[in-house]
Enzyme design. Sequence first.
Site: not given
Ligand code: X8Z
Ligand code: ZN
Length: 687
Positions: A417, A545
């Site tokens: 971070e 996502h």
């Molecule tokens: O979404 C995230 C973070 C925020 S950038 C919590 N990541 C991806 C996921 O959770 O799928 C970090 C690793 C990949």
């Molecule tokens: Zn990050």
Amino acid sequence: MGTKVATTLCLCFAFYTRHVKTQEYYRMGTNTNSGEAMQFLREYDREASGMCYRVTMAQWKFVTNITEHNRRPMMDELALSSKFERLSWRKAVAYDASRVSDPLARRQLTKILQSSRASLPDDKFSELQQLIAEMKEIYNSAKICPYRQKPFDPHIPRVYSDLTNQGYTLANQPYQHYQPYTETSEYSQYCNMQLDPEISRILAHSRIESELLYVWKNFREQTGPKLRNRYMRYVQLVNQAAVNAGFRDAGEQMRAAYEDQSFRASVEEVYNQVVPLYKQLFTYVRRRLFQRYGDAALRPDGPIPAHLLGNMWAQNWKSIMDLVMPFPQSPNVDVTSEMLRKGFTPLRMFQMAEEFYTSMGLKPVPPEFWRGSMLARPQQLSVQCTASAWDFCNRIDYRIKQCTEVTMQDLVSTHHEMAHIQYYLQYADQPQLFRDGANPAFHEAVANAATLSVYNLVHLQRVGLYQNKSNDPYEVSINFLMTMALEKVAYLPFAFMVDQWRWWVFEEGVENMNKRWWQMKLRYQGVIPPVPRTEGDFDPGSKYHIISDQEYIKYFLATILEFQVFEQLCHAAGQGGLLHECDVYRSRDAGRLLSDIMQPGSSKSASDIIRTMTRGKTNRISPEALVRYFRPLELWLRVQNREEPLVGWNTSPRDLALFSHSTDSATTQLLSHSLLYLSLIANVMFY
Ligand code: X8Z
Ligand code: ZN
């Protein structure tokens, strides 16, 4: 996907052209006056920074103190921000960006035009925002009942005692047990397990196959079917926005940020280069899982059922390290107990992270950081605990929100971070539109590159957190590389396939979305569903996502790029040894290189930055550094797998049947029956 443009916009923007010669797909107007464009951009910069400050502050207040009282102002600011975005897009679209003479003005206009959904008419724009908000709400409120503790059925035995007996523990927390069933309880009181933390912890720590299956399946039941129709409408709307803006579909619009005409081919090429390493890891892990769960759960040469890998999406396998540890008699490096012994606090961890960057000649964080940040979970307030770094867009205020606990994992996260904050500080003097990574992968890549140095045994020794107590260094380093591979190498096919699927849906439409998801899971990850899936399910909806409209390919590229950046930092620091033992702490030369990467923000293209970073050797993202980093482990895996008849997986008809005989929707059935019918007629006509 159709190419119809919404009538309202079509009439308004009838004089726009679609530029496809260079990277400029977006719609453009006729104004080529650079002076006017620059005046517009100056005003935009001032207003956008102010807008960004207000929205960010309102969001910060809400996530660090979740109350209805704080929600309202946040929603109001978000609505104002959307309005501003739409207005700015309408102004920007009047210019012919390709013919504005100033290159930086051209680049800024392009950024406004490329990323926006503002080309939708008002009603559809609001509908899209509402839809995404609803999908997030459904996802975030998904809850399941504890395993076998169906409410109102006192005859069903409880299972958590099984786990207690087996003594599962988290890093330094006891395994979380859930409220036991009582006959008088209410459903809602007990069916309250959420993805984070309860369900994720079960997937990570339970080794009871039926329990893993239960949570895997039930979480999907509580998300997919409720999200499926909404997602289908979402696809229509984002595609329409993309077409209105001059792109073929929403996938093409998403990819435009990478400024690479052959982006899909470039990403696929990178992916193909990491497949051999992934297959070695996969084969070894499958053998260990077979030893644990037996042939009732998986075949010795087949794909792996998705619920056995320690994670809801089988994307990160680090939680099954206990099952696959190469040298169980050698320790797995975890300096948590040393941190506790030395009296570490969250504040000290942040000071240490700041010192990591200043030791390389980079910037200290400003006093506002220490005043404003939330470095530990507050006692009385409800907060969102996911770690994040915040830029308030006023060149003064930067903060981190993290519910820090004194663990090695959180020490690494703190450095990660703080790297984001360093990036913000480095590009602070750029215009608002350039205060970002060179492409969407850069921020994560650079933050992770820095943490590769922190994870490192050499670094942990230098900061006094690790002493090598006469353990075999080879065994310790193979154990360490295995932990890293379970996190990084195992992740690559997943991170690659998510947007392959999404782009396919944007391009081909929403029929057979679930079947396609599993075809890709099998093809790229070698993973199958543990139970049959149909089109009534919507398993992509179990990934946040997807339904929250966040692109994913950036995580694939970031994972590749982080090793490439790390290797360059190590070269700059004059470290020529094994890559996984390199530490760039206190190297001013590595710091200068990091600053050269960060300082331009997105004012330069990723290929320009990579060229600078590699001193002209290449301008492309390459997985060679990642492969080099894991080379000692790959050699070890090859030896472990030498007796295996197959490195990789064999697909059987039974595997495919898990999702191929899905109950296709009525439309698909009609379509396929019609095609069959037409081909029969054609046969009759031609023969
Ligand atoms: O979404 C995230 C973070 C925020 S950038 C919590 N990541 C991806 C996921 O959770 O799928 C970090 C690793 C990949
Ligand atoms: Zn990050």
